[in-house]
Design a protein around this motif. Structure first.
Motif, PDB file in Angstrom:
ATOM      1  N   GLU A   1      -4.461  45.073-145.287  1.00 53.59           N
ATOM      2  CA  GLU A   1      -3.997  45.316-144.348  1.00 53.59           C
ATOM      3  C   GLU A   1      -4.026  44.190-143.274  1.00 53.59           C
ATOM      4  O   GLU A   1      -5.174  43.544-143.713  1.00 53.59           O
ATOM      5  CB  GLU A   1      -4.858  46.323-143.541  1.00 53.59           C
ATOM      6  N   LEU A   2      -2.974  43.980-142.598  1.00 52.81           N
ATOM      7  CA  LEU A   2      -2.125  41.968-142.140  1.00 52.81           C
ATOM      8  C   LEU A   2      -3.555  42.877-141.012  1.00 52.81           C
ATOM      9  O   LEU A   2      -2.414  43.934-140.474  1.00 52.81           O
ATOM     10  CB  LEU A   2      -1.686  41.529-141.474  1.00 52.81           C
ATOM     11  N   ILE A   3      -4.371  42.533-139.848  1.00 56.43           N
ATOM     12  CA  ILE A   3      -4.735  42.962-138.478  1.00 56.43           C
ATOM     13  C   ILE A   3      -3.812  41.597-137.430  1.00 56.43           C
ATOM     14  O   ILE A   3      -4.805  40.881-137.530  1.00 56.43           O
ATOM     15  CB  ILE A   3      -5.954  43.211-139.072  1.00 56.43           C
ATOM     16  N   TYR A   4      -3.810  42.085-136.232  1.00 57.67           N
ATOM     17  CA  TYR A   4      -3.410  41.432-135.278  1.00 57.67           C
ATOM     18  C   TYR A   4      -4.213  41.466-134.155  1.00 57.67           C
ATOM     19  O   TYR A   4      -4.797  42.722-134.506  1.00 57.67           O
ATOM     20  CB  TYR A   4      -2.126  41.428-134.884  1.00 57.67           C
ATOM     21  N   GLU A   5      -4.743  40.571-133.639  1.00 54.66           N
ATOM     22  CA  GLU A   5      -5.983  40.712-132.513  1.00 54.66           C
ATOM     23  C   GLU A   5      -5.222  39.788-131.620  1.00 54.66           C
ATOM     24  O   GLU A   5      -5.278  38.806-131.553  1.00 54.66           O
ATOM     25  CB  GLU A   5      -7.712  40.197-133.573  1.00 54.66           C
TER      26      GLU A   5
ATOM     27  N   ARG B   1      -5.836  38.488-137.405  1.00 52.45           N
ATOM     28  CA  ARG B   1      -7.520  38.093-137.619  1.00 52.45           C
ATOM     29  C   ARG B   1      -7.590  37.712-139.163  1.00 52.45           C
ATOM     30  O   ARG B   1      -9.116  37.143-139.199  1.00 52.45           O
ATOM     31  CB  ARG B   1      -8.050  39.410-137.022  1.00 52.45           C
ATOM     32  N   ASN B   2      -7.155  38.727-139.435  1.00 49.30           N
ATOM     33  CA  ASN B   2      -7.578  37.518-141.305  1.00 49.30           C
ATOM     34  C   ASN B   2      -6.293  37.498-142.170  1.00 49.30           C
ATOM     35  O   ASN B   2      -5.694  37.903-143.426  1.00 49.30           O
ATOM     36  CB  ASN B   2      -8.205  38.743-141.627  1.00 49.30           C
ATOM     37  N   PRO B   3      -5.718  35.840-142.127  1.00 44.99           N
ATOM     38  CA  PRO B   3      -5.147  35.459-142.551  1.00 44.99           C
ATOM     39  C   PRO B   3      -5.809  34.896-144.026  1.00 44.99           C
ATOM     40  O   PRO B   3      -5.475  33.097-143.836  1.00 44.99           O
ATOM     41  CB  PRO B   3      -4.140  34.463-141.662  1.00 44.99           C
TER      42      PRO B   3
END
Length: 932
Positions: free
Chosen positions: A840-844, A849-851
Motif C-alpha cells: 500500500e502507498l501511504i501518504y504522510e 511515506r514509502n516511495p
C-alpha cells in the motif's frame, strides 16, 4: 570531476580505465563496457536486478563503486555462456519458463550461480534464503525455484527431462490432425536472449549523442508557481538547458488520452507533491543531477485536498478549475458537474426495481471496504528517449504498452501528423497496465524540441512512484437475499481517488462499475461510481483495473451473507453464479464460461493441511473481467523468397509471451517450423496498427489478426500457384509448408514465389484486420474469469500471514501454450497476494511515506505459496484463434477477497481494508480473542 583508475577483469577480459570516483559498478558495466545485461531498478540494494559477481561473491552493482572492482574479477550474465552454449543455469531457466518480462532474470541467474558454486545441492529453504534479495514481479517465483533445482541437477549430471504438459486429445485441426505448434508447451522465442543478457529494453537504448535529463519536482502538493530560477543550474559544467512550463510556448502543453488535463511541466500551478516543474538537460546524468539541485522554484502555497473524502466536502479546494477539451480515444463518457467540482467523472449502471427487492428480502447485508492505492512496480522504471530528425519527424524510444496511443498525444503536443511521429518500444521490463498510454514521453520529447538534440530520461523507482499509481477505492455494497441465499438485488456506491489527473481512471471506474457485483446473476441492480480529483499522485491502470479494488467488497459481502444465512460460503456462490449462455449485464455478451463446473473443481482442490502452532483458514474468490479491450487489431505477415515468414504487429512484449504466441499461431497457420517465423513488434514506423496491449487481448484479438493475415497470405500463394499451373484456384490448397494441386503437383513457398516473380523473386504479404463487427460486435470480446482458492497460516504471536496453498482456475477456451497460461495465472495471483498482505502507498501529509522498495514491500521469493494448483479449462468457446480466450488478469481480481475471508476464518474478525499486514492481523487476533 574527480577520477580514479580501475584495473579489473570483466568476464575474463582485462580492463584498465579511468572513471569518475562516484561511478557505480553498474554504470561502469553498462555504460563503459556495454554489458547491459546487468539491469538497474531500485538503486537501493533491494531488488537484485543489478547482481554481478565480484570475486565470485554476489553484489548489488548499483551500490558498489566501480573503484571497488579494482584488482578484482567481475562476472556478469554475458560471461556465462561458453562458445554459444548456454550455461546449465541458463538452460534451466529456459526449460522451466522461469522468466516472463526477463528484466530480473540476469540478476537471478547470477545469484543462482553464486549459490550453486558454494552449495551444489541446496534444499528449497536454502534456495529461498539465497535468493531473498532478488525480486520478480512476473513469475510468482515458483518457476524460478524449480529452475534452480533443475540447474543443480544439470550441473551434477542427474537431470532427466520430463514433459510438463501433455496436449489434450481434443487439440486437433479441422481435418482431425493434431496441431503442431499450438495447444502445447513451446519454448519462449525470447528466452535465450533474456537469459544471456542480450535482450534490449528501452532503458538500454539511447539515440546517438543523447543528452541526459533529470526532473525537478514539486516539493508541495498544491501551489502556484511564481518563478523557476535557472541561473545557478545553468552555470554547472555540462548543463545544457533548464526547461520549465513557460518555455513550452507554441506547444500544446498538456496530454491525456481521455481528458487532456495533464501538464507536461507545471504551468500556473502544481497539483501534487512530485509533479514535474522543470527538466534539466546536461551532457551526463551526474551533471544533470548536480544542476537540478540548484534550480530554485518560488511558490505561493494553496490549500490541498489529500483524499477523496476531503475533496468531496462542500467548499473543498478545487484541484482543476478548467474542464478541458480535446480529442479523446476513450470509449467512456466523461461527465463533470459544477455541484461537485472535484468529481472528475460519474458513471451509473442499473436495472430492475432495487428498492422493491430490498423490501421483500429475507436478509440484507451491507459491507464497506477500502482498497488502498498500489504501485505496480514494473521492474524497469519509466524511461524514454526522443529526438527530432532532420526532416522534422519525432522519434521516441519508450516503455509504452500502447505506442500507437502515445502517438496521438505526441502529435497533438507538437502539431504533427501521426505519420511524422515514430514510437519504438523494445522489450518492456514489466507493465501490468502501469505503462498504458502516455507517461513521460511528452516530457522527454519537449526536452529534445527545446534543445534540438536527442535527450534520454531515466526515472528512478521513487520518481516512477510519483508518476502513477492505482486508484484507491471505498466501496459500499448492500445486498438483498432470499432465505436460501439467492441474490435479489445489489446497491453499490464506489468512490475512487484518481489523484491530480485522470489518465486512464475513467476506464478504471467503468470497469469497477461493471465488475463490482461479480459473476453473479442479479435481477435488480443500482451502481453509482465516481472518480475524484485530489492533490496526490495521478492514478491509472493496474492489472485487472477497477475489478480487484471493488471485488474485495463484493466477495466479502457474499461471505458475510452466507454466514448470516447459515449456509456454506461455497454454496452461496454456486447458487448465484451466472449460467453459461446467460446475459447478466444488459447489452453485453452472454456468459461464455461454465462457471458452475469451474467453481466445483476449485472447491474440490482447496484443503487446509493442519499444522500445530498456527491459526488457519481457507477462502474463495470469484470475479468476471470484460476481456479483450476494444477489438481493433491489424497484422501483416510477409513471406520472403526463401519461404520464411515475418509477422508485423504493433502489440508489445512485456513478459506476457505475445511474441511466442504469435509465432506459434503463424507457424501453425503456415505449416512452418517456428524457427522459420519471426515476429517484429511495436515500432510504429514498421509494424501494423494495434490499438492497445492490455486487457488480456493480445492472444485473442492480435492473434486473430495474425491468423487472418496468414489466411490472406495463403490465399495469395494459392492464386500464384493457380496462375503458374493454369488451373482454377479451387484446385489448389495448402498442405504443410507447401501449395498442393489436386493432381499431386506441389511446390514449396520459396520456389513458388521465385518462379512467380522471376529474377530471384519478391515477397508476398497477407493482411489481417479485426474490428468490432460480426462475432465481435457484441462486447466484451470474451469474459475472462477470475477464480482462486487459498489457505493461510497465521502466526498467533506476530500476525505474520503466509499463503500455504493457492489454487487458480483459468477458463481460457484453448490454451495455445499451457505453460504460459499457468505462468500468467500464477504471476497475477502473486501480485494479488502482495496487495492483500503487504502493499500500500501511504501518504504522510502531502507526500508518500514509502516511495521505495525498502518500505513499499512487494512479495519476495519466501512469500510464494508452498502449494500451487493450476486448473486450465479448454472448451474451445472463445472468440480468439482456435476458440481461445485471454488470460493474465483474471487471477488478480479475487485474491484479496479470498485472503480476507481466510484470515477472518482464522481470527474470527472481518477485515474492512487491505493489506493485512502483521500488525493489523495481530490486532484482529486480539480483537477476536476479546470477543469484540
Amino acid at each position: 570531476m574527480h577520477e580514479t583508475e580501475v584495473a579489473t577483469t570483466v568476464n575474463g577480459r582485462q580492463v584498465r580505465e579511468r572513471v569518475p570516483t562516484r561511478l557505480t559498478l553498474a554504470e561502469f558495466l553498462r555504460e563503459k563496457q556495454g554489458l547491459r545485461g546487468t539491469k538497474v531498478s531500485c538503486e537501493s540494494q533491494v531488488c537484485g536486478t543489478c547482481t554481478a559477481l565480484l570475486d565470485g561473491r554476489p553484489v548489488s552493482s548499483c551500490t558498489v563503486l566501480a573503484a571497488d572492482a579494482d584488482g578484482a574479477e567481475v562476472t556478469t550474465v554475458e560471461g556465462l555462456a561458453d562458445g554459444g552454449e548456454l550455461d546449465p543455469i541458463q538452460e534451466a531457466f529456459v526449460e522451466c519458463t522461469a522468466l516472463q518480462c526477463g528484466y530480473c532474470t540476469p540478476g537471478f541467474i547470477m545469484a543462482t550461480k553464486a549459490l550453486l558454486d558454494r552449495n551444489p545441492d541446496p534444499s528449497r529453504e536454502e534456495i529461498v534464503h539465497a535468493l531473498e534479495g532478488n525480486l520478480c514481479r512476473c513469475t510468482g517465483y515458483l518457476p524460478i525455484i524449480e529452475a534452480v533445482e533443475q540447474a543443480a541437477k544439470r550441473r551434477a549430471g542427474t537431470y532427466t527431462p520430463e514433459p510438463r504438459h501433455v496436449p489434450a486429445t481434443a487439440h486437433v485441426d479441422e481435418n482431425g490432425e493434431p496441431y503442431r505448434h499450438v495447444g502445447r508447451p513451446a519454448e519462449r522465442v525470447d528466452a535465450r536472449a533474456k537469459v544471456t543478457g542480450a535482450a534490449r529494453y528501452s532503458i538500454d537504448v539511447a539515440h546517438p549523442d543523447s543528452l541526459e535529463a533529470v526532473v525537478v519536482r514539486a516539493d508541495r502538493a498544491h501551489a502556484r508557481v511564481l518563478e523557476v530560477g535557472k541561473k545557478a543550474a545553468l552555470a554547472v559544467p555540462g548543463c545544457v538547458a533548464v526547461v520549465s512550463g513557460e518555455d513550452l510556448d507554441g506547444l500544446y502543453p498538456r496530454f491525456g488520452h481521455m481528458v487532456p488535463d495533464h501538464q507536461i511541466l507545471a504551468l500556473d500551478k502544481v497539483r501534487y507533491y512530485g509533479e514535474p516543474v522543470a527538466l534539466v538537460i546536461a551532457t551526463s546524468r551526474h551533471a544533470a543531477h548536480d544542476a537540478a539541485k540548484l534550480v530554485d522554484v518560488v511558490y505561493e502555497d494553496l490549500p490541498a485536498v489529500l483524499d477523496a473524502e476531503a475533496a468531496l466536502r462542500p467548499g473543498a479546494p478545487v484541484v482543476h478549475e478548467d474542464t478541458y477539451s480535446g480529442d479523446s480515444v476513450s470509449q467512456v463518457k466523461v461527465t463533470r458537474s459544477p455541484d461537485e467540482p472535484n468529481v472528475a467523472n460519474t458513471l451509473t449502471l442499473g436495472w430492475g426495481d432495487v428498492d422493491a427487492a430490498f423490501a421483500e428480502a429475507h436478509t440484507v447485508v451491507e459491507t464497506t471496504t477500502f482498497h488502498p492505492a498500489l504501485y505496480a512496480y514494473a521492474m524497469e522504471p519509466y524511461n524514454a528517449g526522443a529526438r527530432f530528425t532532420g526532416d522534422g519527424c519525432l522519434e521516441v524510444v519508450s516503455t509504452a504498452q500502447h505506442p500507437f496511443m502515445v502517438i496521438k498525444d505526441l502529435a497533438r503536443v507538437f502539431g504533427l501528423p501521426h505519420s511524422r511521429v515514430r514510437v519504438d518500444v523494445p522489450y518492456i521490463g514489466g507493465g501490468y497496465g502501469s505503462k498504458s498510454y502516455t507517461k513521460i514521453e511528452p516530457l522527454v520529447a519537449a526536452g529534445a524540441w527545446y534543445t534540438g538534440r536527442a535527450v534520454k530520461l531515466d526515472l528512478s523507482v521513487e520518481e516512477s512512484v510519483y508518476t502513477t499509481r492505482s486508484d484507491s477505492a471505498t466501496t459500499t455494497i448492500r445486498s438483498a437475499f432470499t432465505e436460501d441465499g439467492t441474490l435479489l438485488a445489489r446497491d453499490v456506491d464506489i468512490v475512487m481517488d484518481t489523484g491530480a489527473y485522470v489518465d486512464n481512471s475513467s476506464t478504471v471506474l467503468s470497469k469497477a462499475v461493471h465488475r463490482c457485483f461479480g459473476a453473479y446473476a442479479i435481477p435488480n441492480l443500482r451502481v453509482r461510481g465516481r472518480i475524484v480529483y485530489t492533490n496526490t499522485v495521478p492514478a491509472s491502470s493496474y492489472r485487472a483495473l477497477g475489478a480487484y479494488q471493488v471485488n474485495l467488497a463484493a466477495e466479502t459481502n457474499m461471505d458475510q451473507a452466507a454466514d448470516a444465512l447459515g449456509i456454506g460460503r461455497d454454496e452461496i456462490r454456486a447458487r448465484n453464479l451466472v449460467r453459461r449462455g446467460e446475459t447478466f449485464i444488459r447489452g453485453k455478451r452472454p456468459m461464455d464460461a461454465d462457471l458452475g463446473a469451474d467453481f466445483a473443481e476449485l472447491v474440490s482442490l482447496v484443503r487446509v493441511e493442519p499444522r500445530e502452532g498456527v491459526l488457519q483458514g481457507a477462502g474463495f474468490g470469484v470475479g468476471a473481467n470484460e476481456g479483450g479491450s476494444y477489438p481493433t487489431s491489424t497484422a501483416q505477415v510477409k513471406m520472403s523468397p526463401d519461404g520464411s515468414a515475418l509477422v508485423l504487429s504493433g502489440s508489445t512484449e512485456m513478459g506476457q509471451g505475445s511474441r511466442s504466441v504469435l509465432t506459434q499461431i503463424a507457424a501453425e497457420e503456415l505449416g512452418l517450423d517456428m524457427g522459420r517465423v519471426r515476429v517484429f513488434q511495436s515500432d510504429t514506423a514498421g509494424t501494423s496498427f494495434e490499438r492497445t496491449t492490455g486487457g488480456s487481448r493480445t492472444t485473442t484479438m492480435t492473434g486473430l489478426a495474425v491468423q487472418r493475415a496468414c489466411a490472406d497470405l495463403v490465399g495469395k500463394l494459392r492464386s500464384m500457384a493457380a496462375d503458374l499451373w493454369e488451373c482454377p484456384v479451387e484446385d489448389v490448397r495448402r498442405a504443410g509448408g507447401e501449395i498442393v494441386h489436386r493432381d499431386g503437383r506441389r511446390e514449396g513457398y520459396g520456389p513458388l514465389i521465385r518462379k512467380w516473380y522471376g529474377g530471384g523473386g519478391g515477397e508476398v504479404t497477407g493482411h489481417g484486420v479485426v474490428r468490432r463487427a460480426g462475432e465481435l460486435e457484441q462486447q466484451p470480446s470474451f469474459w475472462e474469469i477470475g477464480m482462486v482458492g487459498v489457505t493461510v497460516d497465521i502466526d498467533p504471536d506476530t500476525g505474520v500471514t503466509t499463503v500455504d496453498q493457492l489454487v487458480t482456475v483459468a477458463d481460457v477456451g484453448f490454451a495455445l501454450n499451457p505453460v504460459g497460461v499457468e505462468g500468467q495465472d500464477l504471476g497475477a495471483a502473486a501480485q494479488g497476494i502482495g496487495g492483500a498482505l503487504s502493499e500500500e502507498l501511504i501518504y504522510e501529509g502531502e507526500q508518500i511515506r514509502n516511495p521505495n522498495l525498502v518500505e513499499y514491500r512487494v512479495p519476495r521469493i519466501g512469500d510464494a505459496p508452498r502449494r500451487f494448483d493450476s486448473v486450465i479449462f479448454e472448451r474451445r468457446d472463445g472468440t480468439g484463434p482456435y476458440g481461445a480466450k485471454g488470460v493474465g488478469e483474471g487471477a488478480r481480481i479475487p485474491v484479496g477477497g479470498a485472503i480476507a475471508a481466510a484470515v477472518q476464518q482464522a481470527t474470527g474478525v472481518w477485515p474492512d481494508s487491505l493489506p493485512l499486514t502483521p500488525e493489523r492481523v495481530w490486532r484482529m487476533i486480539r480483537q477476536g480473542r476479546d470477543g469484540r
